[in-house]
Scaffold this active site. Sequence first.
Site, short mmCIF file in Angstrom:
data_model
loop_
_atom_site.label_atom_id
_atom_site.label_comp_id
_atom_site.label_asym_id
_atom_site.label_seq_id
_atom_site.Cartn_x
_atom_site.Cartn_y
_atom_site.Cartn_z
N ASP A 15 0.86 -1.19 0.00
CA ASP A 15 0.00 0.00 0.00
C ASP A 15 0.89 1.23 0.00
O ASP A 15 2.07 1.16 0.35
CB ASP A 15 -0.93 0.02 1.23
CG ASP A 15 -1.89 1.22 1.19
OD1 ASP A 15 -2.49 1.46 0.13
OD2 ASP A 15 -2.00 1.93 2.20
N SER A 16 0.29 2.36 -0.37
CA SER A 16 1.03 3.62 -0.33
C SER A 16 1.42 3.97 1.11
O SER A 16 2.34 4.76 1.30
CB SER A 16 0.16 4.73 -0.91
OG SER A 16 -1.00 4.87 -0.11
N TYR A 47 -0.97 8.47 -2.58
CA TYR A 47 -0.95 8.27 -4.03
C TYR A 47 -2.21 8.85 -4.68
O TYR A 47 -2.23 9.08 -5.88
CB TYR A 47 -0.94 6.76 -4.35
CG TYR A 47 0.39 6.05 -4.22
CD1 TYR A 47 1.47 6.61 -3.55
CD2 TYR A 47 0.54 4.79 -4.78
CE1 TYR A 47 2.67 5.91 -3.44
CE2 TYR A 47 1.74 4.09 -4.68
CZ TYR A 47 2.80 4.66 -4.01
OH TYR A 47 3.98 3.96 -3.91
N CYS A 78 -4.32 -1.58 -2.16
CA CYS A 78 -4.51 -0.15 -2.38
C CYS A 78 -5.38 0.01 -3.63
O CYS A 78 -5.04 -0.51 -4.69
CB CYS A 78 -3.14 0.49 -2.60
SG CYS A 78 -3.19 2.23 -3.07
N GLU A 163 -3.29 8.79 7.91
CA GLU A 163 -1.82 8.73 7.92
C GLU A 163 -1.24 9.53 9.09
O GLU A 163 -0.16 9.23 9.58
CB GLU A 163 -1.25 9.26 6.59
CG GLU A 163 -1.41 8.30 5.42
CD GLU A 163 -0.52 7.05 5.50
OE1 GLU A 163 0.68 7.19 5.82
OE2 GLU A 163 -1.03 5.94 5.25
N CYS A 197 -11.19 2.56 -0.40
CA CYS A 197 -9.83 2.99 -0.08
C CYS A 197 -9.49 2.25 1.20
O CYS A 197 -10.27 2.25 2.16
CB CYS A 197 -9.75 4.49 0.15
SG CYS A 197 -8.14 5.01 0.79
N HIS A 199 -7.58 2.78 3.52
CA HIS A 199 -7.39 3.57 4.73
C HIS A 199 -8.72 3.80 5.47
O HIS A 199 -8.72 4.05 6.68
CB HIS A 199 -6.82 4.96 4.39
CG HIS A 199 -5.36 4.98 4.07
ND1 HIS A 199 -4.83 4.38 2.96
CD2 HIS A 199 -4.32 5.58 4.73
CE1 HIS A 199 -3.51 4.60 2.94
NE2 HIS A 199 -3.18 5.32 4.00
N1 DGL Z 1 -5.06 3.18 0.64
C1 DGL Z 1 -5.06 3.62 -0.70
C2 DGL Z 1 -6.27 3.20 -1.47
O1 DGL Z 1 -6.88 2.19 -1.15
C3 DGL Z 1 -4.80 5.05 -1.06
C4 DGL Z 1 -4.20 6.01 -0.21
C5 DGL Z 1 -3.45 7.10 -0.92
O2 DGL Z 1 -4.03 8.08 -1.37
O3 DGL Z 1 -2.25 6.94 -0.99
O4 DGL Z 1 -6.64 3.83 -2.43
#
Ligand code: DGL
Length: 280
Positions: A15-16, A47, A78, A163, A197, A199
């Site tokens: 993941d990012s 990302y 991600c 984050e 996402c 997160h």
């Molecule tokens: N966790 C990532 C996703 O599922 C993205 C987070 C990011 O913007 O880096 O898209």
Amino acid sequence: MVQYPMQTGPIGVFDSGYGGLTILQKIRELMPQYDYVYLGDNARTPYGTRSFDVVYEFTKQSVKKLFDLGCPLVILGCNTASAKALKSIQTNDLPQWGNERRVLGVIRPTVEAIDSITKSRHVGILGTVGTIQSESYPIEIKKLFPDITVNGNACPMWVPLVENSEYNSDGADYFVKKELDRLLSQDKDIDTIVLACTHYPLLIDKIRKYVPKEMNIVSQGEIVAKSLENYLSRHGDMENHIGRSASCKFYTTEAIEKFRKSASVFLHEEIEAERITLAL
Ligand code: DGL
């Protein structure tokens, strides 16, 4: 050109940043017997606001690193990377790298699961700017379930809240409510919201506060874990190449101490991490 012949090793989860830990956690709960390696590109997160080319480049570097670490199989935990880089890696890079190792994403299994969850056939997608703009969810849902109406909304502040460990703060309520109102005002018949996402599950308590009680909130962890279990049961050759000493290692591109602290909170266990740099 580097070639990656098949070898026995851990499942890589990428993941990012920290979000993919919500995927790793559920995969490990379901299949604790396997070895795992987690890579968070925390130095370059998020990302979600980056261009297609940059997300592709960064994701490719991370997949390569996980292959270097011996992973026969990598899960892009991600959505942004799955939306913007998965197809290009599968089509352009894997064949050059030896074609035996595999990279899987989180979008397809999530889309497959939606069908049995929505009753109204009106679904809302919450994701990063990159995921929403890519239209990956509406495109994939239309292919499999053309009767489902899909609306999406980007939540650019949600990843930074996670984050920066602000997901439980009072300030988070403002941004959570704002984006949910935006999504629900597009279609009053939405009965299912997909947290597209990895997160966002960290914000689930706040999200529940601002949607009707009966709303289905879909987190991807369990869905991706079940789908991976199913994949491995159908691909015996791959399954035979996954190490089985129940180990889990963590790598980050940022300072170890920060990663170690935040990841331990996410996973409810103390972890150790190693710092790595990424380049092609
Ligand atoms: N966790 C990532 C996703 O599922 C993205 C987070 C990011 O913007 O880096 O898209």
